[in-house]
Design a protein around this motif. Structure first.
Motif, mmCIF file in Angstrom:
data_model
loop_
_atom_site.group_PDB
_atom_site.id
_atom_site.type_symbol
_atom_site.label_atom_id
_atom_site.label_comp_id
_atom_site.label_asym_id
_atom_site.label_seq_id
_atom_site.Cartn_x
_atom_site.Cartn_y
_atom_site.Cartn_z
ATOM 1 N N GLY A 147 39.027 -12.047 9.880
ATOM 2 C CA GLY A 147 40.069 -12.384 8.924
ATOM 3 C C GLY A 147 41.436 -11.869 9.356
ATOM 4 O O GLY A 147 42.470 -12.396 8.970
ATOM 5 N N ASP A 177 40.277 -19.069 5.298
ATOM 6 C CA ASP A 177 40.531 -18.628 3.919
ATOM 7 C C ASP A 177 41.624 -19.476 3.266
ATOM 8 O O ASP A 177 41.534 -19.849 2.096
ATOM 9 C CB ASP A 177 40.919 -17.143 3.892
ATOM 10 C CG ASP A 177 39.757 -16.244 4.297
ATOM 11 O OD1 ASP A 177 38.592 -16.671 4.149
ATOM 12 O OD2 ASP A 177 40.008 -15.121 4.772
ATOM 13 N N GLY A 190 35.700 -18.762 4.601
ATOM 14 C CA GLY A 190 34.889 -19.216 5.735
ATOM 15 C C GLY A 190 33.534 -19.777 5.322
ATOM 16 O O GLY A 190 33.226 -20.938 5.608
ATOM 17 N N GLU A 194 32.365 -23.740 5.441
ATOM 18 C CA GLU A 194 31.202 -24.139 6.247
ATOM 19 C C GLU A 194 30.160 -24.864 5.391
ATOM 20 O O GLU A 194 29.637 -25.906 5.794
ATOM 21 C CB GLU A 194 30.569 -22.925 6.935
ATOM 22 C CG GLU A 194 29.339 -23.339 7.740
ATOM 23 C CD GLU A 194 28.805 -22.273 8.686
ATOM 24 O OE1 GLU A 194 29.169 -21.098 8.552
ATOM 25 O OE2 GLU A 194 28.003 -22.650 9.565
ATOM 26 N N GLY A 285 33.950 -11.674 11.656
ATOM 27 C CA GLY A 285 33.273 -12.437 10.602
ATOM 28 C C GLY A 285 33.111 -13.915 10.902
ATOM 29 O O GLY A 285 32.104 -14.531 10.521
ATOM 30 N N ASP A 317 32.728 -6.438 9.175
ATOM 31 C CA ASP A 317 33.105 -5.031 9.189
ATOM 32 C C ASP A 317 31.965 -4.133 8.707
ATOM 33 O O ASP A 317 31.306 -4.423 7.710
ATOM 34 C CB ASP A 317 34.357 -4.819 8.330
ATOM 35 C CG ASP A 317 35.577 -5.371 9.041
ATOM 36 O OD1 ASP A 317 35.457 -5.732 10.227
ATOM 37 O OD2 ASP A 317 36.645 -5.438 8.420
HETATM 38 O O1 KG4 Z 1 35.236 -9.444 10.323
HETATM 39 P P1 KG4 Z 1 35.406 -9.729 8.862
HETATM 40 O O2 KG4 Z 1 34.249 -9.459 7.943
HETATM 41 O O3 KG4 Z 1 36.605 -8.952 8.257
HETATM 42 C C1 KG4 Z 1 37.825 -8.799 8.876
HETATM 43 O O4 KG4 Z 1 38.663 -9.682 8.679
HETATM 44 O O5 KG4 Z 1 37.989 -7.787 9.605
HETATM 45 O O6 KG4 Z 1 35.837 -11.267 8.758
HETATM 46 C C2 KG4 Z 1 36.064 -11.899 7.533
HETATM 47 C C3 KG4 Z 1 36.559 -13.288 7.820
HETATM 48 C C4 KG4 Z 1 37.049 -13.997 6.577
HETATM 49 O O7 KG4 Z 1 38.299 -14.584 6.854
HETATM 50 C C5 KG4 Z 1 35.973 -15.052 6.344
HETATM 51 O O8 KG4 Z 1 36.480 -16.216 5.716
HETATM 52 C C6 KG4 Z 1 35.498 -15.343 7.748
HETATM 53 O O9 KG4 Z 1 35.506 -14.085 8.380
HETATM 54 N N1 KG4 Z 1 34.150 -15.910 7.754
HETATM 55 C C7 KG4 Z 1 33.870 -17.152 8.204
HETATM 56 C C8 KG4 Z 1 32.474 -17.357 7.964
HETATM 57 N N2 KG4 Z 1 31.972 -16.210 7.406
HETATM 58 C C9 KG4 Z 1 33.022 -15.337 7.296
HETATM 59 N N3 KG4 Z 1 34.647 -18.099 8.730
HETATM 60 C C10 KG4 Z 1 34.057 -19.271 9.057
HETATM 61 N N4 KG4 Z 1 32.760 -19.535 8.839
HETATM 62 C C11 KG4 Z 1 31.924 -18.619 8.311
HETATM 63 N N5 KG4 Z 1 30.637 -18.900 8.094
#
Ligand code: KG4
Ligand code: ZN
Length: 362
Positions: A147, A177, A190, A194, A285, A317
């Motif tokens: 994110g 997002d 996300g 999906e 993520g 995270d």
């Molecule tokens: O790494 P993370 O948990 O947190 C940080 O941002 O550090 O990533 C979260 C991000 C969010 O923007 C979420 O929408 C995205 O990862 N995300 C996805 C999916 N699952 C989570 N994006 C696309 N497809 C997914 N299945």
């Protein structure tokens, strides 16, 4: 740098964004690791109503949740304070209020227990995770898509990273997002995009910004704007329209990521030589996205790279990666003092030239 030859049991603390997390990891002298506990308290429900993370709410929630998360990490690992050899806490990059909560807590425990404290870079923690989950050796190419971050990096060893590409505007997860928000799909976007894409067809024409560019940078703001226009053109949107828009957006993202990563692979081979281990690690993520994974699987097969994706709970995270990064650093004799600072920005490769046109997230 030579690694220390003793076993290290590290407590990790992660509070850089909206997950309050604590975990315990053991690193053996031979470099192999074991996860002893992994506690994550998501604050999603506290922020969902705002469509994004509210820093002040996050910091206050970390204060309320962290002590219990640490005690649960100890209990789950069936350990007491005496078993902990080191404390590692994320010191940046991230939201400063949350970082302060985690770092002060970590320092207090380290001081009280008289064990080393390690201030961990959150990005380094993501970067080193496949060494814990897959026993992966250096070097490898890392695609970090979350994110807050979108980067292609060469991981040469602990502490040495070469940034090949970054985003000029939005992070990939942020783009998902924002897409979800404009289509009324809620937060985090996300998984919603999906799920919705699975019911649609990629039949809406959307641009592929940066495709074919020589440097593996990303730009996603234009794609988001194009999606907004495409949605407006179709108003009022039926469920099928929304599904088709999601499928089209996701297909565009997957194609962009595969193209940018292909350029990253070529640069990796240029810099390290054709004999360098051909390994691509995807973390963050967004690595949970199946369309993205499929595109990267195809690319890796074509380019003869092996693809490594840590399990999703270690891609998003968590504190396991922080404990592990702390243990990896300590094994090399790297530790920090009680004056270690928290840093809202903390690039893994401070020498990387600025990406032309890059905004605040470069
Ligand atoms: O790494 P993370 O948990 O947190 C940080 O941002 O550090 O990533 C979260 C991000 C969010 O923007 C979420 O929408 C995205 O990862 N995300 C996805 C999916 N699952 C989570 N994006 C696309 N497809 C997914 N299945
Ligand atoms: Zn992260």
């Amino acid at each position: 740098m030579k690694a220390n030859n003793r076993t290290i049991v590290a407590l990790g603390i992660e509070t850089s964004c909206d997950e309050t997390a604590a975990a315990i990891v053991r690193r053996e002298a031979n470099g192999r690791g074991t996860i002893l506990s992994n506690v994550v308290r998501s604050q999603l429900d506290l922020h969902a109503g705002y469509g994004g993370v509210v820093p002040e709410i996050a910091a206050r929630a970390h204060i309320e949740l962290l002590d219990a998360a640490i005690l649960k990490a100890l209990a789950d690992a069936e350990m007491g304070w005496d078993d902990i050899d080191a404390v590692a806490a994320t010191a940046g990059p991230g939201l400063i209020g949350g970082l302060i909560v985690g770092v002060i807590t970590g320092k207090a425990i380290a001081l009280a227990r008289n064990v080393p404290f390690i201030a961990v870079n959150h990005l380094e923690a993501h970067a080193l995770t496949p060494r814990l989950t897959h026993g992966l050796d250096f070097p490898y190419l890392l695609l970090l898509v979350s994110g807050g971050h979108t980067q292609l990096l060469i991981v040469e060893c602990v502490g040495r990273y070469t940034r090949l590409g970054t985003t000029l505007d939005d992070a990939l997860g942020e783009a998902f997002d924002k897409a979800a928000k404009l289509l009324g799909l809620g937060y985090p976007g996300g998984p919603a995009v999906e799920a919705c894409a699975a019911k649609g067809k990629p039949n809406v024409k959307l641009p592929r910004p940066m495709l074919g560019r020589r440097e593996p940078h990303f730009s996603l703001a234009g794609l988001k704007t194009a999606l907004r226009h495409a949605a407006k053109d179709r108003e009022p949107l039926s469920d099928q329209d929304v599904a088709d828009l999601c499928a089209s957006f996701q297909a565009a993202v997957a194609e962009i990521v595969a193209d940018r990563t292909a350029v990253g692979m070529a640069l990796y081979r240029d810099r390290l030589g054709q004999d360098a281990q051909a390994a691509l690690v995807v973390a963050g993520g967004v690595a949970a996205n199946h369309a993205l994974r499929e595109a990267l699987e195809g690319l890796c097969a074509a380019e003869r790279f092996r693809l490594y994706v840590p399990p999703v709970e270690l891609c998003t995270d968590n504190a396991t990666m922080v404990a592990w990064a702390g243990a990896e650093r300590l094994a090399l004799g790297l530790k920090d003092g009680m004056d270690a600072a928290t840093k809202a920005r903390w690039p893994l490769d401070p020498d990387a030239p600025p990406a032309l046109g890059a905004g605040v997230k470069a």
